[in-house]
Design an enzyme around this catalytic site. Sequence first.
Site, PDB file in Angstrom:
ATOM      1  CE  LYS A  78      -6.096  -0.690   9.369  1.00 35.44           C
ATOM      2  NZ  LYS A  78      -5.567  -1.951   8.815  1.00 35.44           N
ATOM      3  CB  SER A 153      -3.706  -0.418   6.030  1.00 31.80           C
ATOM      4  OG  SER A 153      -4.291  -1.600   6.554  1.00 31.80           O
ATOM      5  CB  SER A 177      -2.442  -4.223   7.165  1.00 33.46           C
ATOM      6  OG  SER A 177      -2.439  -3.921   5.790  1.00 33.46           O
TER       7      SER A 177
END
Length: 483
Positions: A78, A153, A177
């Site tokens: 990420k 996210s 997320s």
Amino acid sequence: MDWNFQTAEILAAALRSGEVTSAELTDAAIARIERDDKAVNAICEPDFDRARAAARGADQARARGEDRPLLGIPVTVKESYNIAGLPTTWGMPQHRNHIPAEDAVQVWRLKAAGAVVLGKTNVPLGLQDVQSFNEIYGTTNNPWDHGRTPGGSSGGSAAALASGFGALSIGSDIAGSLRTPAHFCGVYAHKPTLGLAATRGMVPPPAPALPAAPDLAVVGPMARTARDLTLLLDVMAGPDPLTLGVAHSVKLPPPRHERLRDFRVLVLDTHPLIPTGSAVRAGVNRVAKALVDDGARVERHSPLLPDLTEAGMLYTQLLFSDSVARFPVDAYERLRTRAAGLSADDQSLEAARLRGMVFSHRDWTEANGRRELHRHAWRQLFAEFDAVVCPITPTPAFPHDHNPDLLERRIGIDGVEYPYLDQLVWAGLATMPGLPATAIPTGRSPEGLPVGVQLIGPMFEDRTPLRLAELLERKIGGFQVPK
């Protein structure tokens, strides 16, 4: 063979047997990214030259007789994790040139385990959305329907996995997320128990990478199977070597049961603060039926369950207290003025968000005390049950919505609109008390979109929901390649 959708477990076996090399796996993954990512836009910062070098190094290490858990396996990371030499922006334009000099703890652990990092995956601005788009890297699309979001996210990571861009990824979770993108993209994710995996280096720029212990937020694994989640969690788990790691190590207890029929499961599909859409309810019921059919004890109600309304309000206040803690003073004062104008009778989630944004330390301490009461209630519940099955969000993936004011957005649930941020309460059920939760795919909606649920387990018994996820995967199926 097309290696791009094989599990990490299968890849590891093939690498050990000499059936394939890491260089070949890495080249295949890069070729697929170069071919397909123009439409998906999951990989925001490719790192292909260093990936190829790492793959050659992995092959050389194996030739010397080395064997590490992820040796030679291509993975993604990420964007919010620091990787030395690559930008860490959190999607914020003012930090587009922020390049850390050191890897985050979890990136270091990936590399130490032998993983080959292909690059970074896209995120929303400041990691504060259920979608994944920003001014620097653009919009990530759901591999199942490019007009819809992959979630956020960690949406770039979920989209990458669903597209065959690496076998594993790492993300983070404070408001679903990890779990929401897994649910939207049809993959697996695990939100670990709060504090189980060190977070240093997963920090907004330009803040220094300090060994702080964040409230609510965790880092965790994403994969295309439940067994791969466990493999990656074993790499990630453990305290920060600068703090608790000086004196402590982690040994997670085994799962409570090995057979589906031995599990005691509480199934929830309704929440007092927001409706559950029919497609998600159907996913929950598919899991419930699989459990019943195999002889598991399944209940739909329990007096031991903590009050869901209070839990949702408490989570909302703690979440938004944290999210605006670093706002400029003038913006904070405007929020205080708005909060002062609320009626005492206003017990909506919107009011809870606003009150949380202006929490005093006294307010936060009181809320934290109530959180401890909820944790105690969960301990009592998990003396009678092994896991709770429930939604992650009320709906499958929804169309892109780039309205900059999240408070103006709406989420459609079976034709009725609700405040966009209200959908977070299901994710908060595990987040507020710090419980582990595993997101699993359960099939598809009538529109062909993936639908997932979460399996919430007892604190620091992460192997219990992970084992349940593995057993359910055999019963109801798991990841499917997007059509």
